[in-house]
Each structure stands twice: as structure tokens, then as C-alpha cells.
Design an enzyme around this catalytic site. Structure first.
Site, PDB file in Angstrom:
ATOM      1  N   ARG A   1      66.720  25.769  24.637  1.00  0.00           N
ATOM      2  CA  ARG A   1      67.628  26.525  23.761  1.00  0.00           C
ATOM      3  C   ARG A   1      67.351  28.015  23.953  1.00  0.00           C
ATOM      4  O   ARG A   1      66.196  28.417  24.158  1.00  0.00           O
ATOM      5  CB  ARG A   1      67.406  26.149  22.288  1.00  0.00           C
ATOM      6  CG  ARG A   1      67.948  24.779  21.918  1.00  0.00           C
ATOM      7  CD  ARG A   1      69.474  24.730  21.898  1.00  0.00           C
ATOM      8  NE  ARG A   1      70.004  23.449  21.470  1.00  0.00           N
ATOM      9  CZ  ARG A   1      70.377  22.466  22.285  1.00  0.00           C
ATOM     10  NH1 ARG A   1      70.253  22.600  23.596  1.00  0.00           N
ATOM     11  NH2 ARG A   1      70.881  21.351  21.797  1.00  0.00           N
TER      12      ARG A   1
ATOM     13  N   HIS B   1      74.845  26.651  30.412  1.00  0.00           N
ATOM     14  CA  HIS B   1      74.411  25.496  29.606  1.00  0.00           C
ATOM     15  C   HIS B   1      74.934  24.180  30.222  1.00  0.00           C
ATOM     16  O   HIS B   1      75.696  23.448  29.580  1.00  0.00           O
ATOM     17  CB  HIS B   1      74.883  25.636  28.155  1.00  0.00           C
ATOM     18  CG  HIS B   1      74.116  24.755  27.208  1.00  0.00           C
ATOM     19  ND1 HIS B   1      73.809  25.110  25.937  1.00  0.00           N
ATOM     20  CD2 HIS B   1      73.599  23.508  27.359  1.00  0.00           C
ATOM     21  CE1 HIS B   1      73.139  24.142  25.331  1.00  0.00           C
ATOM     22  NE2 HIS B   1      73.002  23.135  26.192  1.00  0.00           N
TER      23      HIS B   1
HETATM   24  P1  NAP Z   1      62.101  15.007  22.857  1.00  0.00           P
HETATM   25  O1  NAP Z   1      62.088  13.686  23.551  1.00  0.00           O
HETATM   26  O2  NAP Z   1      62.161  15.039  21.379  1.00  0.00           O
HETATM   27  O3  NAP Z   1      60.796  15.801  23.346  1.00  0.00           O
HETATM   28  C1  NAP Z   1      60.368  16.955  22.750  1.00  0.00           C
HETATM   29  C2  NAP Z   1      58.981  17.315  23.294  1.00  0.00           C
HETATM   30  O4  NAP Z   1      58.607  18.605  22.791  1.00  0.00           O
HETATM   31  C3  NAP Z   1      57.895  16.343  22.869  1.00  0.00           C
HETATM   32  O5  NAP Z   1      56.988  16.127  23.932  1.00  0.00           O
HETATM   33  C4  NAP Z   1      57.207  17.081  21.725  1.00  0.00           C
HETATM   34  O6  NAP Z   1      55.829  16.756  21.564  1.00  0.00           O
HETATM   35  C5  NAP Z   1      57.315  18.511  22.211  1.00  0.00           C
HETATM   36  N1  NAP Z   1      57.181  19.436  21.084  1.00  0.00           N
HETATM   37  C6  NAP Z   1      57.963  19.536  19.971  1.00  0.00           C
HETATM   38  N2  NAP Z   1      57.508  20.502  19.156  1.00  0.00           N
HETATM   39  C7  NAP Z   1      56.399  21.013  19.760  1.00  0.00           C
HETATM   40  C8  NAP Z   1      55.476  22.032  19.405  1.00  0.00           C
HETATM   41  N3  NAP Z   1      55.574  22.703  18.245  1.00  0.00           N
HETATM   42  N4  NAP Z   1      54.460  22.285  20.247  1.00  0.00           N
HETATM   43  C9  NAP Z   1      54.334  21.595  21.402  1.00  0.00           C
HETATM   44  N5  NAP Z   1      55.187  20.619  21.803  1.00  0.00           N
HETATM   45  C10 NAP Z   1      56.199  20.333  20.985  1.00  0.00           C
HETATM   46  O7  NAP Z   1      63.308  15.898  23.381  1.00  0.00           O
HETATM   47  P2  NAP Z   1      64.125  15.787  24.767  1.00  0.00           P
HETATM   48  O8  NAP Z   1      65.137  14.699  24.713  1.00  0.00           O
HETATM   49  O9  NAP Z   1      63.150  15.777  25.882  1.00  0.00           O
HETATM   50  O10 NAP Z   1      64.940  17.175  24.724  1.00  0.00           O
HETATM   51  C11 NAP Z   1      64.283  18.425  24.636  1.00  0.00           C
HETATM   52  C12 NAP Z   1      65.276  19.532  24.339  1.00  0.00           C
HETATM   53  O11 NAP Z   1      66.057  19.811  25.507  1.00  0.00           O
HETATM   54  C13 NAP Z   1      66.337  19.207  23.283  1.00  0.00           C
HETATM   55  O12 NAP Z   1      65.829  19.402  21.977  1.00  0.00           O
HETATM   56  C14 NAP Z   1      67.462  20.176  23.609  1.00  0.00           C
HETATM   57  O13 NAP Z   1      67.347  21.362  22.859  1.00  0.00           O
HETATM   58  C15 NAP Z   1      67.237  20.500  25.094  1.00  0.00           C
HETATM   59  N6  NAP Z   1      68.377  20.025  25.931  1.00  0.00           N
HETATM   60  C16 NAP Z   1      69.042  20.936  26.692  1.00  0.00           C
HETATM   61  C17 NAP Z   1      70.084  20.511  27.505  1.00  0.00           C
HETATM   62  C18 NAP Z   1      70.815  21.473  28.397  1.00  0.00           C
HETATM   63  O14 NAP Z   1      71.845  21.112  28.956  1.00  0.00           O
HETATM   64  N7  NAP Z   1      70.333  22.671  28.588  1.00  0.00           N
HETATM   65  C19 NAP Z   1      70.447  19.155  27.531  1.00  0.00           C
HETATM   66  C20 NAP Z   1      69.738  18.269  26.735  1.00  0.00           C
HETATM   67  C21 NAP Z   1      68.702  18.708  25.931  1.00  0.00           C
HETATM   68  P3  NAP Z   1      55.376  15.278  21.112  1.00  0.00           P
HETATM   69  O15 NAP Z   1      55.643  14.407  22.343  1.00  0.00           O
HETATM   70  O16 NAP Z   1      53.950  15.407  20.826  1.00  0.00           O
HETATM   71  O17 NAP Z   1      56.244  14.896  19.943  1.00  0.00           O
HETATM   72  C1  GLV Z   2      72.450  19.832  25.064  1.00  0.00           C
HETATM   73  O1  GLV Z   2      72.069  20.967  25.058  1.00  0.00           O
HETATM   74  C2  GLV Z   2      71.886  18.806  24.264  1.00  0.00           C
HETATM   75  O2  GLV Z   2      71.098  19.108  23.354  1.00  0.00           O
HETATM   76  O3  GLV Z   2      72.215  17.631  24.516  1.00  0.00           O
END
Ligand code: NAP
Ligand code: GLV
Length: 306
Positions: free
Chosen positions: A221, A269
Site C-alpha cells: 500500500r 497498482h
Molecule cells: P497476509 O497473508 O495477511 O500476510 C501479511 C503478513 O504481514 C504476515 O506475514 C504478517 O505476519 C505480516 N505482518 C502484519 N503486520 C506486521 C507487523 N506489524 N510487523 C511485521 N509483520 C507484520 O497478507 P497477503 O495476502 O500476503 O497480502 C499482503 C498485502 O498485500 C495486502 O494486505 C495488500 O495490502 C497487498 N496487496 C497488494 C496488491 C497489489 O496489486 N499491489 C494485491 C494484493 C495484495 P504474521 O505472519 O506473523 O501474521
Molecule cells: C489489491 O491491492 C488487493 O488488496 O487485493
């Protein structure tokens, strides 16, 4: 069962058709103010009014992985927020980040500039041991990215909230190990959720801890990054470049300095897009599972905010 669809900037009709096919017993409608209350909601950045009118929601299904926009709203008391759990995004993110890492490591932008002038040039190959890649966020996307980067033999580091053990990766966890993670990282990948704890985490103080010649890949983000701090560290030479896919304001305003900065690559994005068919299948399956009283993956913990 009634399902209400309320997704900002999303063409509703193909989604409605898909959900009606996947859930033939359900009434699936696009939300209009004053519509009858639903059992489940499919949302992306809904207005507060929508949630205020839906006090009986059991499930609020976000058609993206990140729930930061939703978690800022006042949610109905009994509702569980459920995010997209991969749904075809992890492989997209793996290819996007691998591409960004390799483009930087192999200096492909510089080659492209030479080729544009019909210049046949060579650069001395870098050693990958000098380009440790550190991934912040080792969830569904971060772990898949790590797996992909691991194939290219870069030293690999990861940082998460809770401790992890991932083959081929040096894992760090929590605030206490953050500095060590940064100090050992040259290419930083941000795949954290946006929460009060992670907002502005890529500020001057933290980015200055990256190894000299550091490179920043933000695919999470825009608000994880302090824009002016990145520019200051690029301009003073501490950082070599950045690949930015997400921004504090989207679309990125035309006057924003990121567009024209010579060390920054901007994409709109698009690193991991929501795939409609996969998402409909996943959400429909979860709605049915929830109705049967079974557990579903991707339920957001309101305390953690992700
Ligand atoms: P997820 O499965 O919830 O993973 C989040 C990770 O971040 C986990 O490993 C978590 O640790 C870690 N984390 C959270 N808070 C933290 C903190 N304070 N300190 C250290 N580590 C922390 O999420 P995901 O599905 O991988 O997605 C991640 C993010 O990618 C989404 O929230 C979204 O904003 C972004 N995204 C972007 C796009 C794009 O097109 N640019 C697309 C999809 C998603 P734990 O494992 O210990 O809980
Ligand atoms: C895209 O940014 C998502 O959070 O899926």
C-alpha cells in the site's frame, strides 16, 4: 439467502451473474440505498451507509487481499470480514516482484537505454551475494514471492509479526528484530498489510538502514512509504532505485514527482489483480461453508487489522 454487492469502481454485472450461477439458491443484488438487509456482502471500499443499513450481516467478503479501507469503517457487530486468500494473486505477485528484482540486478533499464541508441554495450555482472532480498510480510503473498525469488539464488531474508521458519530464508520477527533485518537487506520488498503498526514503516530512518545501493519494491500500500523520505535517499545516493506499484493517492496525481524521477519505476497498482472467476468461486465456497457453520480461510482478526 440474500447477498448484497457493493464494490466501488467495479462493473457489477459480470460479478452478479457469476454469483447467481455459483449460488443458484441465493438472491444476489447490487446494493442501492434502502435495499432490504442481506445475509452476506461482497464489497470493495463500500460507503459507511452500506454497512449502517446492514446490521445483520454474517460475512463481509472483500474482493481483494488488503482490507485496510474496510477496517477504517464501523462494521456490523456480528459480521466476520473475509479477504481474498490468494485467489490467483500469489503467482502474479511472484512474477511481478521477480521481474522487478531481476530488472534491477541485471541493469536491464540501462541496457534498454543503450539499445535505444543502437549501442552494443556490456556491464560487469554483479554478484548476487551482494544483493540480499528482504521481504517484509510473509503471508500468503510474501511466502509465494520468497519461493520464486529463492529460485534465483539471491540471499533471502524475511520479516513478519510472528516467528517463522521458511526453508532457504533467514527469518526475523517483531519490532526487536526489525533493524537487523533492514541492515542485512539490499533489495526491500514490502508485502505488509496496512495497519496502524505498518503505516509509514518505510520512512527515512528505516530506509537509511538498508545497505548502500538499496532498492525498494513497494507492492503493498502507498501509505507504507513516506514519499519525500524515499526521494531524499534516492537523491543523496544511499538508495539506487525503487519500483512502486501502490501510492498514497491513486491514480497517482500527474504532478507527483514519482512519475518523472529517473530512479523510480511506476506501475498503476497492477502487481496482483483480483481475478473475477477465481474470486467468485472462492467467495461462493466460503459463503456456503459459513452457512454450514464450517471454518473459512482468510477471516480478518479485528484486533490485528489484517
Ligand atoms: P497476509 O497473508 O495477511 O500476510 C501479511 C503478513 O504481514 C504476515 O506475514 C504478517 O505476519 C505480516 N505482518 C502484519 N503486520 C506486521 C507487523 N506489524 N510487523 C511485521 N509483520 C507484520 O497478507 P497477503 O495476502 O500476503 O497480502 C499482503 C498485502 O498485500 C495486502 O494486505 C495488500 O495490502 C497487498 N496487496 C497488494 C496488491 C497489489 O496489486 N499491489 C494485491 C494484493 C495484495 P504474521 O505472519 O506473523 O501474521
Ligand atoms: C489489491 O491491492 C488487493 O488488496 O487485493
Amino acid at each position: 439467502m440474500r447477498i448484497s454487492f457493493c464494490c466501488t469502481n467495479t462493473k457489477a454485472e459480470p460479478w452478479l451473474q457469476g454469483f447467481r450461477q455459483a449460488l443458484p439458491g441465493a438472491v444476489v443484488e447490487e446494493w442501492l440505498p434502502g435495499a432490504p438487509p442481506a445475509d452476506h456482502a461482497i464489497v470493495w471500499s463500500p460507503p459507511q451507509q452500506f454497512l449502517d443499513e446492514q446490521p445483520g450481516l454474517k460475512g463481509i467478503f472483500n474482493i481483494g487481499a488488503g482490507v485496510d479501507a474496510l477496517m477504517k469503517l464501523k462494521l456490523p457487530a456480528g459480521a466476520r470480514v473475509v479477504r481474498i486468500d490468494d485467489g490467483g494473486m500469489a503467482v502474479q505477485m511472484a512474477e511481478f516482484v521477480s521481474h522487478a528484482v531481476i530488472r534491477h540486478f541485471r541493469e536491464l533499464d540501462a541496457y534498454q537505454a543503450d539499445v535505444a541508441q543502437a549501442k552494443w554495450s556490456f556491464r560487469r555482472p554483479h554478484q548476487r551475494k551482494d544483493f540480499p532480498v528482504g521481504i517484509m510480510g510473509l503471508g500468503v503473498l510474501g511466502e509465494r514471492v520468497a519461493q520464486a525469488i529463492g529460485h534465483f539464488d539471491f540471499p533471502l531474508l524475511g520479516w513478519s509479526r510472528s516467528p517463522k521458519s521458511i526453508a532457504g530464508m533467514q527469518c526475523f520477527a517483531g519490532a526487536g528484530q526489525f533493524d537487523e533485518f533492514l541492515l542485512r537487506t539490499r533489495i526491500l520488498v514490502c508485502l505488509l498489510p496496512l495497519t496502524p503498526d505498518t503505516q509509514g514503516i518505510m520512512d527515512r530512518e528505516n530506509l537509511a538502514k538498508l545497505q548502500r545501493g538499496g532498492y525498494v519494491i513497494n507492492v503493498a500500500r502507498g501509505a507504507h512509504l513516506v514519499d519525500e523520505d524515499l526521494i531524499a535517499l534516492l537523491d543523496n545516493g544511499h538508495l539506487a532505485g525503487a519500483a512502486l506499484d501502490v501510492f498514497r493517492t491513486e491514480p497517482l496525481p500527474v504532478e507527483h514527482p514519482f512519475w518523472k524521477h529517473p530512479k523510480i519505476t511506476v506501475t498503476p497498482h497492477t502487481s496482483a489483480r483480483t481475478l473475477r472467476e477465481e474470486s467468485i468461486t472462492q467467495i461462493a465456497g466460503k459463503i456456503l461453508a459459513m452457512e454450514r457453520g464450517e471454518p473459512v480461510a482468510g477471516v480478518v482478526d479485528p484486533q490485528r487489522g489484517y
